[in-house]
Design an enzyme around this catalytic site. Structure first.
Site, short mmCIF file in Angstrom:
data_model
loop_
_atom_site.label_atom_id
_atom_site.label_comp_id
_atom_site.label_asym_id
_atom_site.label_seq_id
_atom_site.Cartn_x
_atom_site.Cartn_y
_atom_site.Cartn_z
N ARG A 54 -1.76 2.97 -11.01
CA ARG A 54 -1.91 1.42 -11.47
C ARG A 54 -1.92 0.41 -10.08
NH1 ARG A 54 1.58 -0.43 -16.01
NH2 ARG A 54 2.69 -1.47 -14.42
N ASP A 55 -2.24 0.87 -9.01
CA ASP A 55 -2.17 -0.10 -7.88
C ASP A 55 -3.17 0.60 -6.81
OD1 ASP A 55 -2.18 -2.45 -6.44
OD2 ASP A 55 -0.23 -1.92 -5.73
#
Length: 81
Positions: A54-55
């Protein structure tokens, strides 16, 4: 007896992909392909473990010098689910 849980991580000596691109500019096609393959392999492994990063960004990939160039390591799982 109380259980003690802790997390350890390898000490990574190197620079982020972002820093390297900023300092040196574009990679050769062969080097770029090597980096992309290593990142894809890392993402495959974490996805098979049921984790979503997610990043993912160039600042969260560390290029660690190794005998045959460098090893790309995906880091910062702070937002992972």
């Amino acid at each position: 007896m109380n259980d003690l849980l802790f997390l350890t991580m390898e000490l990574l000596e190197g620079e982020t992909l972002h820093q390297r691109i900023k300092r040196e500019g574009r990679f050769s096609p062969a080097t770029a392909l090597s980096i992309l393959k290593q990142i894809a392999d890392a993402l495959l492994a974490i996805h098979q473990a049921g984790i979503v990063h997610r990043d993912l960004k160039s600042g969260n990939i560390i290029l660690v010098p190794s005998g045959n160039g460098f090893r790309a390591v995906v880091t910062d799982f702070g937002l992972a689910v």
